[in-house]
Design an enzyme around this catalytic site. Structure first.
Site, short mmCIF file in Angstrom:
data_model
loop_
_atom_site.label_atom_id
_atom_site.label_comp_id
_atom_site.label_asym_id
_atom_site.label_seq_id
_atom_site.Cartn_x
_atom_site.Cartn_y
_atom_site.Cartn_z
N ARG A 227 1.12 -1.19 0.01
CA ARG A 227 0.09 0.03 -0.01
C ARG A 227 0.92 1.31 -0.03
O ARG A 227 2.02 1.23 0.39
CB ARG A 227 -0.95 0.11 1.39
CG ARG A 227 -2.12 -0.97 1.29
CD ARG A 227 -3.10 -0.61 0.19
NE ARG A 227 -4.14 -1.51 0.23
CZ ARG A 227 -4.27 -2.50 -0.59
NH1 ARG A 227 -3.33 -2.86 -1.58
NH2 ARG A 227 -5.50 -3.35 -0.50
N HIS A 275 -1.17 0.37 -9.95
CA HIS A 275 -1.88 -0.74 -9.10
C HIS A 275 -2.55 -2.12 -9.66
O HIS A 275 -3.41 -2.52 -9.66
CB HIS A 275 -2.77 -0.05 -8.36
CG HIS A 275 -3.14 -0.74 -6.81
ND1 HIS A 275 -3.77 -0.28 -5.84
CD2 HIS A 275 -3.32 -2.16 -6.63
CE1 HIS A 275 -4.02 -1.18 -4.67
NE2 HIS A 275 -3.79 -2.36 -5.39
P1 NDP Z 1 -1.53 -11.68 5.11
O1 NDP Z 1 -2.70 -11.15 6.10
O2 NDP Z 1 -1.91 -12.98 4.72
O3 NDP Z 1 -0.13 -11.57 5.52
C1 NDP Z 1 0.38 -10.49 6.24
C2 NDP Z 1 1.45 -10.74 6.71
O4 NDP Z 1 2.06 -9.50 7.40
C3 NDP Z 1 1.74 -11.65 7.64
O5 NDP Z 1 2.75 -12.54 7.93
C4 NDP Z 1 1.85 -10.98 9.14
O6 NDP Z 1 2.42 -11.55 10.13
C5 NDP Z 1 2.85 -9.80 8.67
N1 NDP Z 1 2.61 -8.71 9.43
C6 NDP Z 1 1.14 -7.80 9.75
N2 NDP Z 1 1.56 -6.85 10.68
C7 NDP Z 1 2.74 -6.97 11.03
C8 NDP Z 1 3.61 -6.40 11.90
N3 NDP Z 1 3.27 -5.15 12.54
N4 NDP Z 1 4.87 -6.62 12.02
C9 NDP Z 1 5.41 -7.93 11.45
N5 NDP Z 1 4.85 -8.55 10.50
C10 NDP Z 1 3.42 -8.08 10.28
O7 NDP Z 1 -1.96 -10.65 3.74
P2 NDP Z 1 -1.58 -10.94 2.30
O8 NDP Z 1 -0.41 -11.63 2.10
O9 NDP Z 1 -2.96 -11.76 1.74
O10 NDP Z 1 -1.73 -9.51 1.77
C11 NDP Z 1 -0.59 -8.68 2.08
C12 NDP Z 1 -0.92 -7.28 1.36
O11 NDP Z 1 -0.63 -7.21 -0.09
C13 NDP Z 1 -2.60 -6.72 1.26
O12 NDP Z 1 -2.79 -6.46 2.81
C14 NDP Z 1 -2.51 -5.67 0.49
O13 NDP Z 1 -2.20 -4.44 0.94
C15 NDP Z 1 -1.45 -6.12 -0.73
N6 NDP Z 1 -2.02 -6.35 -1.79
C16 NDP Z 1 -1.72 -5.57 -2.98
C17 NDP Z 1 -1.99 -5.90 -4.33
C18 NDP Z 1 -1.60 -5.24 -5.53
O14 NDP Z 1 -2.13 -5.42 -6.50
N7 NDP Z 1 -0.74 -4.33 -5.62
C19 NDP Z 1 -3.02 -7.14 -4.43
C20 NDP Z 1 -3.06 -7.87 -3.47
C21 NDP Z 1 -2.79 -7.58 -2.19
P3 NDP Z 1 2.01 -12.85 10.75
O15 NDP Z 1 2.09 -13.98 9.92
O16 NDP Z 1 2.85 -13.02 11.84
O17 NDP Z 1 0.66 -12.55 11.17
C1 OXD Z 2 -5.78 -6.10 -2.96
C2 OXD Z 2 -5.43 -5.22 -3.79
O1 OXD Z 2 -5.82 -5.85 -1.83
O2 OXD Z 2 -6.05 -5.32 -5.19
O3 OXD Z 2 -6.43 -7.29 -3.45
O4 OXD Z 2 -4.77 -4.40 -3.72
#
Ligand code: NDP
Ligand code: OXD
Length: 312
Positions: A227, A275
Site C-alpha cells: 500500500r 496498482h
Molecule cells: P496476510 O494477512 O496473509 O499476511 C500479512 C503478513 O504481514 C503476515 O505474515 C503478518 O505476520 C505480517 N504482518 C502484519 N503486521 C505486521 C507487523 N506489525 N509486523 C510484522 N509483520 C506483520 O496478507 P496477504 O499476504 O494476503 O496480503 C498482503 C498485502 O498485499 C495486502 O494487505 C495488500 O495491501 C497487498 N496487496 C496488494 C495488491 C496489489 O495489486 N498491489 C493485491 C493484493 C494484495 P503474521 O504472519 O505473524 O501474522
Molecule cells: C488487494 C488489492 O488488496 O488489489 O487485493 O490491492
C-alpha cells in the site's frame, strides 16, 4: 432471500453485478448510489473502499466481504461496525499474480534489464556481467502471509537467498524467518532487495521511511507492492538521490491514480505501475462470496476473518 449491497465506484458496478447475478442468482443485489433499498434489508456488503459511515447505517448487516486481499480501505472507516465479521479475499490466483509481479521486478533489477533497455535506445552493444550470483543476492520480504510466502517460495526456487519478516515466526522451507520488532534490524541489514507485502495497519503505516532505508545495505533496491501508506515518499526519493538506494519499483501510492505532477513519474530510478500487480477476478470473487454465504446461512462459521484490532 438475502440482500447484498455492492459498494464500488459507479464504473465498476456492472463488472461486479453481472457475475453475482450469474453465480448467486438467489441473492438480491443492490448497488449503493444506483438502486433503492431499505437499510434494514441489507444482510451483506461487498466492497473495497466504502464511504465512511455507510456500514454503520445498516442495522441487520451480517458480514462484510472485501473485494481484495487488503482491508485497510474498509477499516479506515472510523465507524466500521466492529461486531460485524469482515471477510477478506484470499485467492490462490491473486497470490500467484502478486508473486509473478514480484519475481518479474526482482529479475528486471537483478538482470539489469533497464540498463540494456537504455543501451538499446542508444543503439549501444553494452555487455555486462551480473554483479552477483543469485545465491549471493539477499531478498527480504516484509510480510510472510498468503502472498509473501508464495513470493518467497518462487524466489527461493530461482536460487535467491530469501528471508521474510512477520509478527510471528513462520516456517517456510529454505526461507529464513525473522519475527517482530527485535529482529527487524537484522532482517533489513541482509536485504539487498526489499519487497513490502505487509497489510496497511496502524503499526505498519509509514514503515518504509528514512530510518528503515538507512538499515538496508548500500545499493539496496525497494519494491512496494502493498500500500502507498507504507511509504514515506520523500524519504524514498532522498535515499535514492543520496546514492544509498539503487532504485525502486512502486505499484501502490498514497493517492491513486498517482497525480500527474508527482515526482515518482519522472524519477530515472523509480518504476511506476498503476496498482496492477494483481486484480481480483470478479467471477472468482463472486464464487468465493457465494460459497461462504451458503455455508454461513447453514450455520457454519466464516473463514479468512480479519481481526479489526490487529487491522489484518
Ligand atoms: P496476510 O494477512 O496473509 O499476511 C500479512 C503478513 O504481514 C503476515 O505474515 C503478518 O505476520 C505480517 N504482518 C502484519 N503486521 C505486521 C507487523 N506489525 N509486523 C510484522 N509483520 C506483520 O496478507 P496477504 O499476504 O494476503 O496480503 C498482503 C498485502 O498485499 C495486502 O494487505 C495488500 O495491501 C497487498 N496487496 C496488494 C495488491 C496489489 O495489486 N498491489 C493485491 C493484493 C494484495 P503474521 O504472519 O505473524 O501474522
Ligand atoms: C488487494 C488489492 O488488496 O488489489 O487485493 O490491492
Amino acid at each position: 432471500m438475502s440482500m447484498l449491497l455492492l459498494v464500488v465506484p459507479a464504473r465498476w458496478a456492472p463488472v461486479w453485478r453481472a457475475p453475482l447475478a450469474d453465480i448467486v442468482p438467489d441473492l438480491i443485489v443492490r448497488v449503493e448510489g444506483q438502486d433503492d433499498y431499505a437499510s434494514g434489508d441489507v444482510d451483506y456488503v461487498l466492497t473495497f473502499r466504502p464511504p465512511h459511515g455507510l456500514l454503520t447505517t445498516l442495522p441487520n448487516l451480517k458480514a462484510v466481504f472485501s473485494l481484495g486481499a487488503g482491508v485497510d480501505g474498509i477499516l479506515a472507516d472510523p465507524d466500521y461496525p466492529r461486531h460485524v465479521p469482515l471477510v477478506r479475499f484470499v485467492d490462490r490466483t491473486l497470490s500467484r499474480e502478486m508473486a509473478q509481479y514480484c519475481v518479474m521486478q526482482v529479475l528486471m533489477h537483478y538482470r539489469m534489464q533497464r540498463v540494456f533497455d537504455r543501451a538499446q535506445s542508444e543503439h549501444k552493444w553494452r555487455q555486462a556481467l551480473l554483479p552477483k550470483r543469485a545465491e549471493d543476492t539477499r531478498i527480504g520480504i516484509l510480510g510472510l502471509g498468503e502472498i509473501g510466502t508464495l513470493t518467497a517460495e518462487r524466489l527461493r526456487d530461482l536460487d535467491f537467498n530469501v528471508a521474510g519478516w512477520s509478527r510471528t515466526r513462520r516456517e517456510v522451507r529454505g526461507v529464513q524467518s525473522f519475527a517482530g520488532e527485535d529482529e527487524l534490524a537484522a532482517f533489513l541489514n541482509r536485504s539487498d532487495i526489499l519487497i513490502c507485502l505487509l497489510p496497511l495497519t496502524p503499526e505498519t503505516r509509514g514503515i518504509l521511511d528514512a530510518k528503515l532505508f538507512a538499515q538496508l545495505p548500500e545499493d539496496a533496491f525497494v519494491i512496494n507492492v502493498a500500500r502507498g501508506g507504507h511509504l514515506v515518499d520523500d524519504d524514498l526519493i532522498a535515499a535514492i538521490d543520496s546514492g544509498h538506494l539503487s532504485g525502486a519499483t512502486l505499484d501502490v501510492f498514497h493517492t491513486e491514480p498517482l497525480p500527474e505532477t508527482h515526482p515518482f513519474w519522472s524519477h530515472p530510478k523509480i518504476t511506476v505501475t498503476p496498482h496492477i500487480a494483481a486484480i481480483s477476478e470478479p467471477r472468482v470473487a463472486a464464487q468465493y462470496l457465494a460459497d461462504r454465504i451458503a455455508l454461513f446461512e447453514q450455520g457454519e462459521g466464516l473463514d479468512n476473518i480479519v481481526d479489526p484490532e490487529r487491522g489484518y
